[in-house]
Every structure is written in structure tokens, then in C-alpha cells.
Design an enzyme around this catalytic site. Structure first.
Site, PDB file in Angstrom:
ATOM      1  N   MET A   1      13.181  11.210  15.153  1.00  0.00           N
ATOM      2  CA  MET A   1      13.758  11.423  16.885  1.00  0.00           C
ATOM      3  C   MET A   1      13.177  10.269  17.976  1.00  0.00           C
ATOM      4  O   MET A   1      11.708  11.402  18.356  1.00  0.00           O
ATOM      5  CB  MET A   1      14.048  12.667  17.433  1.00  0.00           C
ATOM      6  CG  MET A   1      15.064  12.380  18.704  1.00  0.00           C
ATOM      7  SD  MET A   1      16.115  14.100  18.712  1.00  0.00           S
ATOM      8  CE  MET A   1      14.789  15.246  19.363  1.00  0.00           C
TER       9      MET A   1
ATOM     10  N   ARG B   1      16.911  21.883  19.834  1.00  0.00           N
ATOM     11  CA  ARG B   1      16.200  22.674  20.738  1.00  0.00           C
ATOM     12  C   ARG B   1      16.847  24.573  20.208  1.00  0.00           C
ATOM     13  O   ARG B   1      15.557  25.366  20.558  1.00  0.00           O
ATOM     14  CB  ARG B   1      17.887  22.527  22.287  1.00  0.00           C
ATOM     15  CG  ARG B   1      17.408  21.556  22.390  1.00  0.00           C
ATOM     16  CD  ARG B   1      18.109  21.019  23.655  1.00  0.00           C
ATOM     17  NE  ARG B   1      17.753  20.103  24.191  1.00  0.00           N
ATOM     18  CZ  ARG B   1      19.175  19.193  25.769  1.00  0.00           C
ATOM     19  NH1 ARG B   1      19.533  19.366  25.548  1.00  0.00           N
ATOM     20  NH2 ARG B   1      18.003  18.030  26.135  1.00  0.00           N
TER      21      ARG B   1
ATOM     22  N   TYR C   1       8.504  20.396  24.673  1.00  0.00           N
ATOM     23  CA  TYR C   1       9.884  19.258  24.435  1.00  0.00           C
ATOM     24  C   TYR C   1      10.328  19.961  23.538  1.00  0.00           C
ATOM     25  O   TYR C   1      11.216  21.251  24.110  1.00  0.00           O
ATOM     26  CB  TYR C   1       8.522  19.142  22.618  1.00  0.00           C
ATOM     27  CG  TYR C   1       8.171  20.185  22.232  1.00  0.00           C
ATOM     28  CD1 TYR C   1       8.690  21.231  21.910  1.00  0.00           C
ATOM     29  CD2 TYR C   1       7.097  19.232  20.998  1.00  0.00           C
ATOM     30  CE1 TYR C   1       8.301  21.775  20.243  1.00  0.00           C
ATOM     31  CE2 TYR C   1       7.011  20.248  19.927  1.00  0.00           C
ATOM     32  CZ  TYR C   1       7.717  21.413  19.794  1.00  0.00           C
ATOM     33  OH  TYR C   1       7.051  21.986  18.772  1.00  0.00           O
ATOM     34  N   GLU C   2      11.514  19.098  23.153  1.00  0.00           N
ATOM     35  CA  GLU C   2      13.383  18.896  22.809  1.00  0.00           C
ATOM     36  C   GLU C   2      13.926  19.530  24.869  1.00  0.00           C
ATOM     37  O   GLU C   2      14.854  20.259  24.186  1.00  0.00           O
ATOM     38  CB  GLU C   2      13.376  19.647  21.932  1.00  0.00           C
ATOM     39  CG  GLU C   2      12.825  19.740  20.537  1.00  0.00           C
ATOM     40  CD  GLU C   2      13.466  17.972  20.489  1.00  0.00           C
ATOM     41  OE1 GLU C   2      14.188  17.429  20.716  1.00  0.00           O
ATOM     42  OE2 GLU C   2      12.235  17.234  19.562  1.00  0.00           O
ATOM     43  N   GLY C   3      13.627  18.816  25.720  1.00  0.00           N
ATOM     44  CA  GLY C   3      14.354  19.295  26.907  1.00  0.00           C
ATOM     45  C   GLY C   3      13.249  20.705  27.563  1.00  0.00           C
ATOM     46  O   GLY C   3      13.718  21.367  27.029  1.00  0.00           O
TER      47      GLY C   3
END
Length: 590
Positions: free
Chosen positions: A164, A297, A441-443
Site C-alpha cells: 500500500m 486498520r 501507522y495506518e492512521g
């Protein structure tokens, strides 16, 4: 040497007794019908063998060695390639993938339990297949039939991996600032040029191809996030017959040297006019990428859960073996020079906190997965729509709460070991390092909290919250659980503070960003209270069958309600004290 053993007994309890998953799967005709109770149990058993026996032994050695980068090539630690070859023989990458393209079609409720085992056994290894599974999901949902047919079968098989590619050095959360460009070509492909950072599995030696999903902007794209498109960019070009052709114009510029997950390659990826193909509609790439991002997430939330379980297992074993001092009530181990430290109140506090929050998290992960299965396969439109709303509401909670509590649990586990917890050979310090990234990570978890409060609660007028609250209230009012009244009181506190925040948001622009993290935690504790109330009711009824398991479940519920759920009182107080104290200092005064 620390060991990891999949908590199969509790997983079966959650899947079969708490949620009666086989009965749910029977009424979802779009789901692969071969997944009955016996099949699910066989999958869990085999998953436990491969995670505990194959992957866990590589966890520490992988951390010690790390990945190597030389001349654009990445080499994974010793043993990873052989383990990956065994791993893909079992079809694990495609476990919940679309059967039309070679996936096994397993329900998400089963897949989340497998993911927890993966992360508990070996975080770094787990990330390689987690990114592939997420990429497959986005391709299956948004790509053309031609792209699906060409790329999904070898990806589900595990021969090809996925990545990604979102983040750029100047554009983290604010993806509207990305500079990567996509130039259209006469043959319908695009030339992708730009640089991406923090790309998990962007380069590795486990698979023969890597399929990068890249966010980029077309020449005529509008500014901001509404001008982002999504492209499929393979490391190696694929011929018409599906065989591999020439290398694409891209490469790994370097790898990051990190605090943890050292056996996972975190890459700088450079695209120099690389051939790519559009996924979905032009300028709608962010919406398509969110399919993968939301999958990741939840997966990264489960990383926190898996690490917490591993930490608990290690600490529990150590606390039973380590002899230090005597119990406050007198000798317990009368033939030993001292009592095991599990007799001491503070050690029990830490162990019970880990146990209660990990078992509650496991139940919550399965609950979110249940909503995902309903959103995808339910035949009733209203049930499907409500499940969709629940997935959107609960995903930021799962990601942030799992990982915040996961770090807390890993630190508790390290503390139980005392000085030995700071020493590498016991494995606890690695778990602290490995799980710390999951909050980032991932927001970041702050962004998840903003999403929950700003968009999923206030942004839709509380509709999703009402659906969730009605389910909880409907259960509690009919339940014979001894904790129903505490659950209802906790739910009312959540609803009251939600209403208060809705009013304050009309007069205080800072209230959402100032209160969202505390709000997400309050929401998380109430969600766990719902599931612990249900688990306690089952345990009370079945204690005569197995006092060891069900008695422990009932006692852990008692600890949760007595010592953990009261945290919501302080969270409520923090929220209601507003934003003023956060803005009392000028920038120069910091």
C-alpha cells in the site's frame, strides 16, 4: 526462550458460545457453506500449529537479524523464506479471499482469530501477508474484471504479494498534498512517477512479484484529496498469458531502521515512469484505497491484541515460577524458600488487567468481524445497512483502543518480569517495541479518535451510535447477567457525554480535537462492558461444566467491572472540563 501458544479454548468460546458463529454462517447464503463448526475448528487447530510451531520460533531471531538492503534488494532474516513457502502451501494468504479468484472464502469472524495468532507469534512475518490480503480486498472491490483475473489468483496463492503506497515525505495524514503523478498512455495504461515512504513489504525476497497499490494524481486532477486516483503497479510486468515479463521502472531506494518490527521491510519506494493501471474511477482513488486502509486498520488493531496475548502468556508463566518474598497472608509455597510472585496483589493487578482487556478485545474483534460478515453477506437490506454503519463506527475504536491497550498490556507484562523484562532474551522488551508502532501507522490513534467523534458520532447525528446503543440496551434489559445494571449505567454515561459534546461543538471549535482520545477510550470500555456482560452470563450458566475455564471467565468479568470499567468516570470528567486548559499557553510558552 519465550513461547507462544494460540489461546484456542478462549477463541472457541468466543466464536461458538458467545456469538454462535456457525448458526450465523448458515443463514448467510453468499458465504462459503463448507465453513461449519467442525471445519472452523479444524482451521483454528491448523492455524495454531503453524503460528506456534513455525512462526513463533523465528520471532526473536528475526528481530535480532532484521532485514538487509543492498543495491535495491531486500533480504528477509534467516528462515523467513522457508517459513513463507510452508505458510502459503496452506493457502493462508487467501483465507477470506473471493473464491471466484482462488480465495478460500472463510468468514471474517474466523479470519480475525487467525490474524491474532499471527501477530501474537510473529508481528513482522504477519505484516507481509496482511498487506497482501488488504490489497486483494481493494482489487476485488474496485478493479476491472481483467485486473482481477490477472492479479488476484497468484496473490491469493501467495506467490505474489501486495503493498500500500500512500505516504510521501511531506504528506502523511494529509494525502491531498501528494506529488506522485500518473501520465496516461495511448494503450490505456499510465506512467507513475514519484516517491513513497514507510511502505511495508515494498520490497522483499519472499515472493516472485509485488503488486503495489499507489495513490497518484492525473495531470488534470483537482487539488486536494478529491484529485487522487489509485493505480495497480506491479514490480514485474505481467504478460498476456499471466507469465512474468520484464521488470517495471521502480525500485526500493532504502529501508528504515526502526524501533521494532525489524524483520518487516519498511521501504522507500521510487517510481520512475513505472507502468500502472487505474483501479476504479479517476479522482476517486482515496475512496477505493479506504477499502484496503480500513482492512489494515482492523488488522493493525489486532496486532496490539496479539502482542498483548503473547505478553500475558509470558508474564503468567513467569509469575507462577518466580519466587520472591512471602504472601501478605502467610506462606503459600510452604516447601519453597519464597512464594511465587503471583501471590502479590500488584502482580495480580497487572496480570488480571492484561487478561481482562485481552479477552474483552478478542470478543470485540469478533464482534466487528461479525458486522463485516453481515455487511457483505446478509440478505436483508436493513440488516446489511446497519452492519455497514457498525463497521464504520467501530473500526477506529478497534484500531486505536486495541493498540493503546495492547501497549499497556505489553508494558504490564514487562513489569511483571522486573529487571528480566528489560533483558532481550525474555522477549518482553521486543513485544513493547513491536506493538508501539501499531499506535502510529495506518492512521495514528489521534486521527482515529477524530474520525470516531467528528465523523462517526457527531457527523452523522448519532445515528450509528443509536443503533449500537439500542442493541446494548435491548440485551441488558432482558439479561440475567449480574452486570446488566452496571452496563446500562455505563451506556448512559456514554450517551450523556456524547450529547454534551454535540452541544459544545456548536460553541467551541476545539472541543472535538481536545476530547476525542478520551472519548474513544470511554467508548472502548463501554463496548468491552457489553461483551463482558454477555460472557459473564454464559460463564455463570456453565460453571458446573468446567469450573476452571468458566469460573475464571466469571472472576475476570468481576475484575473488569470492579477495577477497569470505573476508568470511564475519570474519562468523562476530563472530557467535560473542556478545551480551555489545552489552549491556556501561547505557542511561545511551550
Amino acid at each position: 526462550m519465550p513461547e507462544f501458544n494460540a489461546p484456542l479454548r478462549d477463541m472457541r468460546f468466543v466464536l461458538n458460545e458467545l456469538f454462535d458463529a456457525p448458526a450465523l454462517w448458515d443463514r448467510l447464503p453468499g458465504l462459503t457453506q463448507q465453513i461449519d463448526s467442525d471445519t472452523a475448528d479444524a482451521i483454528l487447530e491448523e492455524a495454531a500449529k503453524i503460528t506456534s510451531g513455525l512462526l513463533a520460533p523465528l520471532n526473536r531471531s528475526g528481530d535480532e537479524e532484521g532485514v538487509h538492503w543492498q543495491n535495491g534488494n531486500v533480504t528477509t532474516p534467516n528462515g523467513f523464506r522457508q517459513a513463507y513457502a510452508t505458510y502459503i502451501e496452506g493457502g493462508w494468504v487467501g483465507l477470506s479471499g473471493n473464491p471466484a479468484f482462488g480465495g478460500l472464502g472463510a468468514p471474517k469472524m474466523l479470519a480475525v482469530l487467525f490474524e491474532e495468532m499471527l501477530y501474537g507469534a510473529n508481528c513482522s512475518f504477519a505484516l507481509y501477508s496482511a498487506l497482501s490480503s488488504g490489497a486483494c480486498l481493494a482489487i476485488d472491490a474496485h478493479a476491472s474484471t481483467e485486473l482481477k483475473e490477472r492479479f488476484l489468483p497468484p496473490m491469493y496463492e501467495g506467490r505474489w504479494a501486495g503493498s500500500m503506497c500512500l505516504t510521501e515525505a511531506h504528506a502523511g495524514t494529509d494525502l491531498g498534498l501528494i506529488l506522485t503523478r500518473a501520465e496516461p498512455r495511448p494503450d490505456g495504461s499510465f506512467r507513475i512517477t514519484g516517491s513513497k515512504i514507510f511502505i511495508t513489504g515494498g520490497e522483499q525476497d519472499l515472493t516472485e512479484n509485488i503488486v503495489h497499490l499507489v495513490l497518484a494524481k492525473l495531470p488534470d486532477a483537482p487539488d486536494g484529496p478529491k484529485g487522487i486516483s489509485l493505480f495497480l503497479v506491479p514490480k514485474v510486468l505481467v504478460n498476456e498469458d499471466g507469465t512474468l515479463g520484464a521488470g517495471n521502472s521502480l525500485g526500493c531506494g532504502s529501508i528504515e531502521h526502526k524501533m521494532g518490527i525489524k524483520a518487516s521491510a519498511t521501504c522507500v519506494m521510487n517510481f520512475d515512469g513505472a507502468a500502472g493501471w487505474l483501479i476504479g474511477e479517476p479522482n476517486r482513488g482515496l475512496a477505493a484505497m479506504f477499502t484496503m486502509m480500513n482492512y489494515e486498520r482492523l488488522s493493525i488493531g489486532i496486532q496490539g491484541l496479539g502482542c498483548a496475548e503473547a505478553s500475558y502468556q509470558n508474564a503468567r508463566t513467569y509469575a507462577k515460577d518466580r519466587l520472591q518474598s512471602r504472601s501478605a497472608t502467610g506462606r503459600v509455597a510452604t516447601t519453597q524458600i519464597a512464594d511465587p510472585i503471583i501471590v502479590h496483589g500488584d502482580v495480580r493487578r497487572m496480570l488480571l488487567t492484561m487478561k481482562a482487556m485481552t479477552e474483552g478485545g478478542r470478543a470485540f474483534a469478533c464482534y466487528v468481524a461479525q458486522q463485516l460478515d453481515l455487511a457483505k453477506f446478509a440478505t436483508d437490506p436493513e440488516e446489511r445497512q446497519n452492519a455497514d454503519l457498525m463497521v464504520a463506527l467501530l473500526t477506529p475504536v478497534a484500531k486505536a483502543f486495541f493498540t493503546d491497550i495492547g501497549l499497556e498490556s505489553c508494558i504490564h507484562g514487562q513489569q511483571v518480569f522486573g529487571g528480566h523484562g528489560y533483558i532481550r532474551e525474555w522477549g518482553q522488551e521486543q513485544l513493547v517495541r513491536d506493538t508501539r508502532i501499531a499506535q502510529i501507522y495506518e492512521g495514528t490513534n489521534g486521527i482515529q479518535a477524530l474520525d470516531l467523534l467528528g465523523r462517526k458520532i457527531l457527523g452523522n447525528g448519532g445515528v450509528s451510535l443509536s443503533i449500537f446503543a439500542n442493541e446494548i440496551r435491548g440485551y441488558a434489559e432482558k439479561s440475567a447477567s449480574p452486570y446488566s445494571h452496571q452496563l446500562l449505567a455505563a451506556l448512559q454515561r456514554l450517551l450523556d457525554v456524547s450529547d454534551w459534546l454535540a452541544d459544545q461543538a456548536t460553541i467551541d471549535a476545539n472541543i472535538i480535537s481536545s476530547s476525542c482520545v478520551e472519548y474513544l477510550h470511554l467508548f472502548g470500555y463501554v463496548s468491552y462492558a457489553y461483551l463482558w456482560t454477555r460472557m459473564a452470563e454464559i460463564a455463570e450458566k456453565k460453571r458446573v461444566e468446567d469450573e476452571t475455564f468458566y469460573g475464571a471467565k466469571r472472576a475476570t468479568a468481576e475484575f473488569f467491572f470492579a477495577r477497569l470499567l470505573p476508568r470511564i468516570e475519570s474519562l468523562d470528567s476530563c472530557i467535560r472540563n473542556g478545551s480551555a486548559s489545552l489552549y491556556a499557553l501561547t505557542t511561545e510558552q511551550f
